[in-house]
Motif scaffolding. Sequence first.
Motif, PDB file in Angstrom:
ATOM      1  N   GLY A   1       0.816  -1.212   0.000  1.00  0.00           N
ATOM      2  CA  GLY A   1       0.000   0.000   0.000  1.00  0.00           C
ATOM      3  C   GLY A   1       0.847   1.259   0.000  1.00  0.00           C
ATOM      4  O   GLY A   1       0.511   2.249  -0.662  1.00  0.00           O
ATOM      5  N   GLY A   2       1.966   1.235   0.752  1.00  0.00           N
ATOM      6  CA  GLY A   2       2.847   2.398   0.791  1.00  0.00           C
ATOM      7  C   GLY A   2       3.485   2.675  -0.549  1.00  0.00           C
ATOM      8  O   GLY A   2       3.553   3.825  -0.996  1.00  0.00           O
ATOM      9  N   LEU A   3       3.949   1.626  -1.219  1.00  0.00           N
ATOM     10  CA  LEU A   3       4.572   1.815  -2.534  1.00  0.00           C
ATOM     11  C   LEU A   3       3.564   2.279  -3.569  1.00  0.00           C
ATOM     12  O   LEU A   3       3.873   3.125  -4.419  1.00  0.00           O
ATOM     13  CB  LEU A   3       5.223   0.501  -2.987  1.00  0.00           C
ATOM     14  CG  LEU A   3       6.408  -0.002  -2.149  1.00  0.00           C
ATOM     15  CD1 LEU A   3       6.895  -1.345  -2.656  1.00  0.00           C
ATOM     16  CD2 LEU A   3       7.545   1.009  -2.136  1.00  0.00           C
ATOM     17  N   GLU A   4       2.360   1.745  -3.497  1.00  0.00           N
ATOM     18  CA  GLU A   4       1.341   2.125  -4.475  1.00  0.00           C
ATOM     19  C   GLU A   4       0.765   3.514  -4.211  1.00  0.00           C
ATOM     20  O   GLU A   4       0.075   4.066  -5.075  1.00  0.00           O
ATOM     21  CB  GLU A   4       0.221   1.082  -4.473  1.00  0.00           C
ATOM     22  CG  GLU A   4       0.652  -0.263  -5.044  1.00  0.00           C
ATOM     23  CD  GLU A   4      -0.459  -1.291  -5.059  1.00  0.00           C
ATOM     24  OE1 GLU A   4      -1.556  -0.969  -4.537  1.00  0.00           O
ATOM     25  OE2 GLU A   4      -0.252  -2.404  -5.586  1.00  0.00           O
ATOM     26  N   SER A   5       1.037   4.064  -3.026  1.00  0.00           N
ATOM     27  CA  SER A   5       0.542   5.412  -2.731  1.00  0.00           C
ATOM     28  C   SER A   5       1.343   6.486  -3.463  1.00  0.00           C
ATOM     29  O   SER A   5       0.908   7.637  -3.550  1.00  0.00           O
ATOM     30  CB  SER A   5       0.602   5.673  -1.221  1.00  0.00           C
ATOM     31  OG  SER A   5       1.950   5.777  -0.775  1.00  0.00           O
ATOM     32  N   ILE A   6       2.513   6.121  -3.967  1.00  0.00           N
ATOM     33  CA  ILE A   6       3.353   7.067  -4.715  1.00  0.00           C
ATOM     34  C   ILE A   6       2.945   7.041  -6.183  1.00  0.00           C
ATOM     35  O   ILE A   6       2.802   5.972  -6.779  1.00  0.00           O
ATOM     36  CB  ILE A   6       4.850   6.705  -4.578  1.00  0.00           C
ATOM     37  CG1 ILE A   6       5.221   6.534  -3.094  1.00  0.00           C
ATOM     38  CG2 ILE A   6       5.706   7.764  -5.224  1.00  0.00           C
ATOM     39  CD1 ILE A   6       4.928   7.725  -2.235  1.00  0.00           C
ATOM     40  N   GLU A   7       2.749   8.190  -6.751  1.00  0.00           N
ATOM     41  CA  GLU A   7       2.280   8.280  -8.130  1.00  0.00           C
ATOM     42  C   GLU A   7       3.249   7.582  -9.086  1.00  0.00           C
ATOM     43  O   GLU A   7       4.475   7.712  -8.968  1.00  0.00           O
ATOM     44  CB  GLU A   7       2.147   9.749  -8.541  1.00  0.00           C
ATOM     45  CG  GLU A   7       1.058  10.499  -7.775  1.00  0.00           C
ATOM     46  CD  GLU A   7       0.935  11.934  -8.241  1.00  0.00           C
ATOM     47  OE1 GLU A   7       1.663  12.310  -9.180  1.00  0.00           O
ATOM     48  OE2 GLU A   7       0.122  12.673  -7.672  1.00  0.00           O
ATOM     49  N   LYS A   8       2.688   6.839 -10.039  1.00  0.00           N
ATOM     50  CA  LYS A   8       3.506   6.118 -11.007  1.00  0.00           C
ATOM     51  C   LYS A   8       4.314   7.072 -11.875  1.00  0.00           C
ATOM     52  O   LYS A   8       5.361   6.708 -12.415  1.00  0.00           O
ATOM     53  CB  LYS A   8       2.620   5.241 -11.885  1.00  0.00           C
ATOM     54  CG  LYS A   8       1.964   4.086 -11.138  1.00  0.00           C
ATOM     55  CD  LYS A   8       1.139   3.220 -12.078  1.00  0.00           C
ATOM     56  CE  LYS A   8       0.512   2.050 -11.333  1.00  0.00           C
ATOM     57  NZ  LYS A   8      -0.314   1.192 -12.236  1.00  0.00           N
ATOM     58  N   GLY A   9       3.829   8.296 -11.996  1.00  0.00           N
ATOM     59  CA  GLY A   9       4.542   9.265 -12.821  1.00  0.00           C
ATOM     60  C   GLY A   9       5.938   9.550 -12.309  1.00  0.00           C
ATOM     61  O   GLY A   9       6.835   9.885 -13.096  1.00  0.00           O
ATOM     62  N   GLN A  10       6.154   9.398 -10.995  1.00  0.00           N
ATOM     63  CA  GLN A  10       7.485   9.649 -10.449  1.00  0.00           C
ATOM     64  C   GLN A  10       8.466   8.575 -10.901  1.00  0.00           C
ATOM     65  O   GLN A  10       9.626   8.855 -11.196  1.00  0.00           O
ATOM     66  CB  GLN A  10       7.413   9.707  -8.925  1.00  0.00           C
ATOM     67  CG  GLN A  10       6.562  10.849  -8.409  1.00  0.00           C
ATOM     68  CD  GLN A  10       6.818  11.126  -6.941  1.00  0.00           C
ATOM     69  OE1 GLN A  10       7.927  10.992  -6.462  1.00  0.00           O
ATOM     70  NE2 GLN A  10       5.787  11.520  -6.222  1.00  0.00           N
ATOM     71  N   THR A  11       7.999   7.337 -10.953  1.00  0.00           N
ATOM     72  CA  THR A  11       8.851   6.257 -11.457  1.00  0.00           C
ATOM     73  C   THR A  11       9.165   6.466 -12.934  1.00  0.00           C
ATOM     74  O   THR A  11      10.309   6.299 -13.380  1.00  0.00           O
ATOM     75  CB  THR A  11       8.163   4.895 -11.263  1.00  0.00           C
ATOM     76  OG1 THR A  11       7.879   4.707  -9.874  1.00  0.00           O
ATOM     77  CG2 THR A  11       9.048   3.764 -11.751  1.00  0.00           C
ATOM     78  N   GLU A  12       8.148   6.835 -13.693  1.00  0.00           N
ATOM     79  CA  GLU A  12       8.349   7.064 -15.125  1.00  0.00           C
ATOM     80  C   GLU A  12       9.318   8.217 -15.366  1.00  0.00           C
ATOM     81  O   GLU A  12      10.167   8.148 -16.262  1.00  0.00           O
ATOM     82  CB  GLU A  12       7.003   7.355 -15.782  1.00  0.00           C
ATOM     83  CG  GLU A  12       6.034   6.165 -15.727  1.00  0.00           C
ATOM     84  CD  GLU A  12       4.640   6.536 -16.181  1.00  0.00           C
ATOM     85  OE1 GLU A  12       4.411   7.741 -16.462  1.00  0.00           O
ATOM     86  OE2 GLU A  12       3.776   5.642 -16.266  1.00  0.00           O
ATOM     87  N   ALA A  13       9.226   9.251 -14.536  1.00  0.00           N
ATOM     88  CA  ALA A  13      10.137  10.387 -14.678  1.00  0.00           C
ATOM     89  C   ALA A  13      11.569   9.977 -14.356  1.00  0.00           C
ATOM     90  O   ALA A  13      12.521  10.393 -15.040  1.00  0.00           O
ATOM     91  CB  ALA A  13       9.694  11.521 -13.764  1.00  0.00           C
TER      92      ALA A  13
END
Length: 269
Positions: free
Chosen positions: A124-136
């Motif tokens: 849940g903690g990891l999924e709370s971070i927007e995927k856009g940050q990983t893509e960036a």
Amino acid sequence: MTFDWDYFWASLLTPNSSFLNGLALTVTISVVAMALALILGLVIALMGRSRFLPLRIIASIYIWIIRGTPLLVQLVILYTGFAAANLFRFEDFSIGFLVKGAVQAAIIGLMLNESAYISEIVRGGLESIEKGQTEAALSLGMTSLSAMRWIIVPQAIRVMVPPLGNSFNGLMKSTSVLSIIGVAEMFQIGGTMASSTFKAFEIYIVVALYYLLLTTIWTVIQTSIENWLNTKAGLPKAESIWKRLFGMRSKRDQIAPKNPLAELEGAQA
């Protein structure tokens, strides 16, 4: 039957060495089991997010079984059931001090049980971070692992600390069931004292107060960790220890929060 106040205060303020040993064992088992559960829970969470279907299936089945069965049953199967089936037996060993088989089973049982819940907290903690940050991060040349290490995890930790702290509180209280497999933790020592003195009510209140002391100390530590993380992130501090323990809130805190949906509808009108 009358309440023996003298015995109660003596047991509370000047506990004997057996009770203190049980208290120390309770804390030791809790800390070691939680540390191992954090590691295993992280592994299970990452398996659940893997691109490989078999890993995701294994993680899901593990969580399903552990969360769907009682801790007490898991401990009995782990310590007694495996030995009865000649599959595995926990033997005492020494590493400068004696580690009994029952203590080993207790640590592993608590670790397995808690890791299933921790894996869901981590997920849940990891999924709370927007995927856009990983893509960036990937677009800047970072690998998936480095993006997880430097971008996602530091932000997710702040989200995960409160539920992880609550899990540790629950784990400490769960050590009271370890007496079923013969671990001489605080609850079992208290039961032995109650049986020998016939002062069960006095002893079990003392045991309850010591559990309360342990969970209160951890609540203070947890609140300090949350405030430190919030400060590092430039966010307001978490609730004070008084609010968390006793529900003491100021008048400002008791004001009903504004409804953002209503404000939006008003602005559109």
